[in-house]
Design a protein around this motif. Structure first.
Motif, mmCIF file in Angstrom:
data_model
loop_
_atom_site.group_PDB
_atom_site.id
_atom_site.type_symbol
_atom_site.label_atom_id
_atom_site.label_comp_id
_atom_site.label_asym_id
_atom_site.label_seq_id
_atom_site.Cartn_x
_atom_site.Cartn_y
_atom_site.Cartn_z
ATOM 1 N N SER A 1 -0.605 -8.045 -7.470
ATOM 2 C CA SER A 1 -1.838 -8.393 -7.317
ATOM 3 C C SER A 1 -2.081 -6.956 -5.277
ATOM 4 O O SER A 1 -1.107 -7.157 -4.952
ATOM 5 C CB SER A 1 -1.893 -9.250 -6.919
ATOM 6 O OG SER A 1 -1.980 -10.497 -5.908
ATOM 7 N N HIS A 2 -3.260 -6.978 -5.212
ATOM 8 C CA HIS A 2 -3.588 -6.343 -3.347
ATOM 9 C C HIS A 2 -2.544 -5.117 -3.672
ATOM 10 O O HIS A 2 -1.743 -4.992 -2.087
ATOM 11 C CB HIS A 2 -3.458 -7.474 -2.520
ATOM 12 C CG HIS A 2 -4.780 -8.802 -2.833
ATOM 13 N ND1 HIS A 2 -4.269 -9.774 -3.852
ATOM 14 C CD2 HIS A 2 -6.076 -9.092 -2.594
ATOM 15 C CE1 HIS A 2 -5.717 -10.377 -3.833
ATOM 16 N NE2 HIS A 2 -6.281 -9.802 -3.038
ATOM 17 N N VAL A 3 -2.514 -4.767 -4.529
ATOM 18 C CA VAL A 3 -2.228 -3.226 -4.378
ATOM 19 C C VAL A 3 -2.939 -2.327 -4.133
ATOM 20 O O VAL A 3 -3.427 -2.123 -5.057
ATOM 21 C CB VAL A 3 -1.009 -2.972 -5.156
ATOM 22 C CG1 VAL A 3 -0.217 -1.370 -4.916
ATOM 23 C CG2 VAL A 3 -0.019 -4.322 -5.719
ATOM 24 N N LYS A 4 -3.092 -0.864 -3.021
ATOM 25 C CA LYS A 4 -3.690 -0.427 -3.098
ATOM 26 C C LYS A 4 -2.865 0.938 -3.104
ATOM 27 O O LYS A 4 -1.557 1.239 -2.474
ATOM 28 C CB LYS A 4 -4.163 -0.198 -1.656
ATOM 29 C CG LYS A 4 -5.536 -1.319 -1.434
ATOM 30 C CD LYS A 4 -6.143 -0.934 -0.155
ATOM 31 C CE LYS A 4 -6.745 -2.149 -0.194
ATOM 32 N NZ LYS A 4 -7.656 -1.777 1.721
ATOM 33 N N ILE A 5 -3.071 2.386 -3.748
ATOM 34 C CA ILE A 5 -2.367 3.549 -4.149
ATOM 35 C C ILE A 5 -3.599 4.056 -3.382
ATOM 36 O O ILE A 5 -4.396 5.146 -4.254
ATOM 37 C CB ILE A 5 -2.169 3.906 -6.046
ATOM 38 C CG1 ILE A 5 -0.621 2.791 -5.635
ATOM 39 C CG2 ILE A 5 -0.916 4.835 -5.704
ATOM 40 C CD1 ILE A 5 -0.309 2.533 -7.251
ATOM 41 N N ASN B 1 0.873 -1.268 0.354
ATOM 42 C CA ASN B 1 0.182 0.413 0.066
ATOM 43 C C ASN B 1 0.455 1.187 0.084
ATOM 44 O O ASN B 1 1.528 0.921 1.136
ATOM 45 C CB ASN B 1 -1.335 0.028 1.360
ATOM 46 C CG ASN B 1 -1.728 -0.703 1.063
ATOM 47 O OD1 ASN B 1 -2.084 -1.750 0.720
ATOM 48 N ND2 ASN B 1 -2.040 -1.567 2.315
ATOM 49 N N PHE B 2 0.090 1.842 -1.044
ATOM 50 C CA PHE B 2 1.074 3.488 -0.764
ATOM 51 C C PHE B 2 -0.009 4.655 -0.563
ATOM 52 O O PHE B 2 -0.811 4.068 -1.097
ATOM 53 C CB PHE B 2 2.246 3.737 -1.935
ATOM 54 C CG PHE B 2 2.837 2.867 -2.531
ATOM 55 C CD1 PHE B 2 3.802 2.870 -2.430
ATOM 56 C CD2 PHE B 2 2.401 1.676 -3.377
ATOM 57 C CE1 PHE B 2 4.690 1.274 -2.375
ATOM 58 C CE2 PHE B 2 3.129 0.800 -3.945
ATOM 59 C CZ PHE B 2 4.451 0.934 -3.535
ATOM 60 N N GLU B 3 0.516 5.416 0.372
ATOM 61 C CA GLU B 3 -0.683 6.440 1.077
ATOM 62 C C GLU B 3 -0.222 8.151 1.349
ATOM 63 O O GLU B 3 0.775 7.748 1.544
ATOM 64 C CB GLU B 3 -1.047 5.576 2.206
ATOM 65 C CG GLU B 3 -2.524 4.562 2.534
ATOM 66 C CD GLU B 3 -2.336 4.322 3.287
ATOM 67 O OE1 GLU B 3 -2.236 4.548 4.404
ATOM 68 O OE2 GLU B 3 -3.239 2.943 4.121
ATOM 69 N N ASP B 4 -1.121 8.235 0.817
ATOM 70 C CA ASP B 4 -1.045 10.142 1.529
ATOM 71 C C ASP B 4 0.859 11.075 1.473
ATOM 72 O O ASP B 4 2.047 11.039 1.999
ATOM 73 C CB ASP B 4 -0.970 10.294 3.016
ATOM 74 C CG ASP B 4 -1.150 11.084 3.138
ATOM 75 O OD1 ASP B 4 -2.455 12.656 2.673
ATOM 76 O OD2 ASP B 4 -0.932 11.362 4.478
ATOM 77 N N ILE C 1 -5.553 -4.647 -8.398
ATOM 78 C CA ILE C 1 -5.018 -3.095 -8.243
ATOM 79 C C ILE C 1 -5.804 -2.503 -7.337
ATOM 80 O O ILE C 1 -6.984 -1.948 -8.620
ATOM 81 C CB ILE C 1 -3.823 -2.887 -9.701
ATOM 82 C CG1 ILE C 1 -3.640 -4.205 -9.604
ATOM 83 C CG2 ILE C 1 -3.325 -1.841 -8.615
ATOM 84 C CD1 ILE C 1 -2.059 -4.485 -8.807
ATOM 85 N N THR C 2 -5.741 -1.331 -6.439
ATOM 86 C CA THR C 2 -7.425 0.174 -6.510
ATOM 87 C C THR C 2 -6.180 1.221 -6.207
ATOM 88 O O THR C 2 -4.492 1.372 -6.008
ATOM 89 C CB THR C 2 -7.458 -0.261 -5.148
ATOM 90 O OG1 THR C 2 -8.204 -1.013 -5.521
ATOM 91 C CG2 THR C 2 -8.275 1.326 -4.920
#
Length: 960
Positions: free
Chosen positions: A353-357, A333-336, A379-380
């Protein structure tokens, strides 16, 4: 407690403890002022580099736990690409610490005080005089920078790898170029289209180009939908000639670009270019040039003052990709935070797979901000602010053969200015594969397509599109093309506006279904201020319904039949068709129409398209649908029940982009269950986007109280009084003056000769037809009796049977061959029935009903399109007729709700108010209007006949 219960209790306690340990999270802290010798496990003992933090993910005590890499305030310059080499059993999240302002960069900062004025006389002689006091320079090795990258070809779907680029205060500079805002026309092409030499329009500027170390040219060389950049071999300023080092993609042609803002014809597209990477053209703020032989960077700052201050943040890009996810990486996950200054991708993945940006700002990349190739799943990309890139988000995932969903989601993002260098193919969103959900995004200011999709079952909904396609032609804000198998895609509940063409070539559209793309549902959208709102480029089985089409500059829609004949694309379409298992159970149940066309000889025909229940408003003279190549055919484009609003007052407040219906449009909508159009506040991001520190994305709520709706304005004029003449063959539009010895009751037969049954002769009531086939009360069933009786009499040649329906006077013949009924051709004014020998001898008109009947409209046009001389074709073996002539004619079976409506009449009001005499769709839409006016009874259909093309539409649609 018994021993057995004690054991069970202890196992339970152990499992609870184990789950608590496994669920424990670890926080790793990283600060630009930290040290990589620290342990990084507290905010007071942070690491310095992200690379060191990711190295710790496999440490004992950390591996397998939820990990948060906490980025503390400041600029985190990556020394090399941040690579995640494997997946993780528990999520790993890289985020800003306590929402602080964090920048992760693939570049290096240059202190602004290191830049100096240019003093070298040779350089000052080369750069324009107006730049002397503004241009600054730096010897890059003095700032620790020796990797300048190299220029490589870009344009037309190439994912660019940029050379060293420069950014000041987050704003990108670009290579020095000329012209700064326009292009130069190619003048002559000595070696023809495939050559490398060309001359250009005379300019005294080119004398300064001689001696440039690394000149390139960029342009639209042949088409205005294909850009390309090419290195230059030589420049001969004495004859104004450039020789390219390599051939470009589509060849060269003479240009005819106008400089007055006006557009040339479609055939005059392409043939224009600009020069780039020339120190001699560093003539305005925001331009730069790198001399790779000396290592000196020259730039004219793009700051408000045009100079550099101590506080200005100057960055150059160094890394190829900033972040890479190796094949199969998951649970990241990459956030903010802000991610920037990458020469190619911001985040690059392969089958991840199952990566959230989430809540990132991604800017200043050489290519796409996010790119995940091959089979990426779940991927989101959400709530991101992506801009000043060469492409926004590109995701490929899912299994098309098995129609397995990718699970990818792109939502609530702001994606804009996504074509810094590449224009065609650097798309806002590029989804490929199966079932990618794109919703609640705001995409704008794109030089080419905002969404260019490929694959199956994608959903594009609740998005806001504006100012797409502004630097090219033949483009769609939402665009796909050339594949029959990519079905199941849906475009719904979007606002699409201001897709306007500024360059020569084919039109730009809100939605473009290019090169026979098929089976797309376009519904519940609001389109406004586009050149063309939607096109169907020869595809099949597309549905366009429940849309608002407002104020197109050309036409609301455009359709064609490019797959018929020589304009088809049999190669790629046919090849792609056999690649997919379209006949297996899964595919044939999901896409039955695709399976049905597999063995058809009419694959390239645009069959099965439906356009209905749309409401549109245009300035007078602009059509609802522009048909190319005679496509006004119900089998191709079944168009019905569309509402033409002839006043903008039918919409609540167009000036405020609020197209909720009122006045006559609302009355119509109630009749066809058309819901109120979606408002602008319901599309685009629902939440703040980008890092928290930017505080972006809070939008005002749109309410009706902020403006007052205008009054309803009918805007109508008096009905047309110049009524076209009815058919010479009585059809119910006027009294029958040919057969007078009958009454206006019942069904009548006129038989002069019946070789197979001599008892049948003369003029008489058809008692059999009236008693057994309802011929006394049903006109169609009465008229069908002519052909039946002719066959009963032996189907003899030249021995026709005539039938007349008494209540309306309509008549036809049963017999052999194809005939005309007319008032004469051109200057011949003799009414007559005549055999159509041309149809019989050249078009199988004696045996083919369709071939016979389609002759009426062309013959009327051949004879001068005279308003008082319609032509009727009669296929006597069935008695079927078709009339070509002037005007729109309405046939009403019965009108219980309005007794004043005639049975069969010329639409004089529609002629003067809706131009139904000249617009086939306006005419066809009147069928729905009169059907509702008459009470919407399914047993009493209404048909609108557009006689100039001898076409018709019946509402409700019947199987007769």
């Amino acid at each position: 407690m018994t021993p057995g219960r004690t054991l069970i209790f202890n196992i339970f306690i152990l499992l609870v403890s184990l789950s608590t340990i496994l669920a424990e999270s670890v926080h790793i802290y990283v600060s630009p002022s930290g040290l990589d010798t620290n342990n990084g496990l507290s905010a007071t003992d942070p690491l310095k580099s992200l690379q060191k933090a990711t190295d710790k993910l496999d440490d004992t005590g950390i591996k397998g736990k939820d990990v948060y890499i906490e980025l503390m305030s400041g600029y985190h310059d990556l020394s090399s690409t941040l690579i995640f080499k494997h997946g993780y059993t528990a999520p790993v999240t890289i985020r800003s610490y306590q929402h602080q302002q964090v920048h992760v960069t693939g570049g290096k900062r240059i202190q602004s005080n290191l830049f100096t004025k240019v003093t070298d006389a040779n350089i000052l002689q080369r750069i324009p005089h107006e730049a002397h006091a503004k241009v600054r320079q730096i010897h890059l090795p003095d700032a620790g920078i020796t990797d300048y990258g190299k220029l490589s070809s870009y344009g037309f779907y190439v994912h660019r790898t940029a050379p060293l680029e420069v950014f000041i205060n987050g704003q990108p500079l670009h290579l020095a170029e000329w012209p700064n805002k326009n292009f130069i026309n190619v003048d002559e092409v000595p070696d023809g289209r495939p050559g490398k030499r060309f001359t250009y329009e005379n300019s005294s500027r080119d004398s300064r180009w001689v001696g440039e170390k690394e000149p390139w040219v960029y342009g639209y060389w042949y088409y205005s939908w294909a850009d390309d950049s090419v290195p230059v071999a030589t420049i001969n300023s004495s004859i104004h000639q450039i020789t390219l080092a390599t051939k470009n993609r589509y060849g060269l042609k003479k240009g005819s670009l106008r400089y007055d803002g006006k557009l040339n014809a479609f055939s005059n597209q392409g043939g224009y270019f600009r020069v780039i990477n020339m120190l001699s053209e560093l003539d305005q703020p925001g331009e730069y040039y790198v001399d790779r032989t000396t290592g000196i960077l020259y730039l004219w700052p793009n700051t408000a003052t045009g100079t550099l201050q101590q506080t200005d943040v100057v960055y150059v890009s160094l890394l190829h990709d900033c972040i890479q996810l190796a094949s199969g990486v998951n649970n990241i996950n990459f956030e903010d935070f802000t991610l920037e200054a990458c020469r190619r991708y911001g985040i690059a993945g392969i089958s991840s797979s199952h990566v959230k940006i989430t809540n990132l700002e991604i800017r200043n990349t050489g290519s796409y901000g996010v790119n995940c190739d091959k089979d990426c799943r779940s991927i989101t990309v959400s709530r991101c602010d992506i801009h000043d890139t060469d492409g926004g988000v590109s995701l490929t995932g899912g299994n098309r053969v098995k129609l397995e969903s990718s699970g990818n989601v792109i939502e609530d993002n702001h994606i804009w200015k996504f074509g810094r260098a590449t224009q065609v193919g650097a798309n806002g969103i590029s989804p490929q594969g199966v079932n990618i959900l794109m919703r609640y995004n705001h995409l704008h200011d794109g030089p080419y397509t905002c969404i260019r999709w490929a694959g199956n079952d994608h959903i594009m909904e609740y998005n806001h599109f504006s100012k797409c396609c502004h630097d090219s032609s033949d483009c769609g804000a939402i665009h796909a093309g050339r594949d029959w198998t990519m079905r199941g895609n849906v475009i719904r509940y979007n606002h699409v506006h201001d897709t306007i063409r500024y360059w020569p070539g084919a039109s730009v559209r809100g939605v473009m279904l290019d090169d026979q793309y098929s089976s797309v549902n376009i519904e519940y959208n609001v389109f406004y201020h586009n050149e063309i709102h939607t096109n169907i480029g020869g595809g099949r089985d597309n549905i366009v319904r429940y849309n608002v089409f407002y104020d197109a500059t050309s036409s609301s829609m455009q359709v064609d039949g490019r797959g018929i004949g020589k304009n088809s694309h049999p190669g790629s379409l046919a090849t792609d068709l056999v690649k997919m298992p379209i006949n297996n159970t899964l595919w044939s149940s999901r896409y039955p129409k695709l399976a049905a066309m597999a063995h058809s000889s009419r694959k390239g025909y645009p069959e099965g398209n439906q356009i209905y229940h749309n409401v549109y408003y245009n300035e007078h003279g602009k059509k609802f649908i522009a048909y190319s190549g005679g496509m006004e055919n119900d089998a191709y484009y079944h168009t019905y029940e569309n509402k033409h609003s002839f006043s903008s007052s039918d919409f609540l407040s167009p000036a405020n982009n609020d197209f909720r219906l009122q006045c006559t449009a609302k009355q119509w909508a109630n009749g066809v269950n058309f819901p109120q159009p979606i408002t602008l506040d319901k599309v685009g991001p629902r939440y703040p986007y980008g890092p928290t520190y930017l505080n972006k994305g809070v939008k005002p709520t749109i309410t009706t109280t902020s403006y007052t709706p205008g009054p309803c304005n009918t805007g109508t004029v008096a009905p047309e009084t110049n009524i076209p003449r009815g058919s010479y063959l009585p059809d119910g539009t006027s009294p029958n003056t040919l057969i007078t010895n009958i009454t206006n009751v019942g069904c009548w037969l006129l038989v002069n000769s019946c070789p197979a049954d001599s008892k049948i002769h003369g003029t008489f009531r058809d008692t059999y037809g009236e008693q057994h086939e309802q011929a006394a009360t049903d006109e169609a069933k009465c008229l069908a009796r002519a052909a039946e009786m002719w066959r009963h009499c032996g189907s003899a040649k030249n021995k026709p049977v005539t039938v007349v329906y008494g209540p309306t006077g309509a008549m036809t013949f049963g017999g052999d061959g194809c005939f005309f009924a007319d008032y004469g051709c051109k200057n011949d004014n003799r009414p007559r029935f005549e055999r159509d020998y041309y149809a019989e001898q050249h078009e199988n008109g004696s045996t083919s009903e369709a071939s016979c009947l389609r002759r009426a409209a062309p013959q009327w046009k051949f004879c001068g399109s005279q308003r008082d001389k319609p032509y009727t074709s009669i296929f006597r073996p069935t008695g079927a007729i078709s009339t070509g002539g002037a005007g729109c004619w309405i046939k009403v079976t019965k009108c219980p709700a309005d007794k004043t409506v005639k049975y069969y009449f010329y639409d004089s009001w529609g002629s003067s108010n809706l131009d139904t005499d000249n617009d086939v769709d306006e005419c066809h839409n009147r069928a729905g209007y009169f059907w509702r006016k008459c009470g919407s009874h399914s047993q009493y259909p209404v048909t609108a006949f557009y006689r100039p093309s001898a076409s018709h539409v019946t509402v409700p649609k019947t199987n007769k």
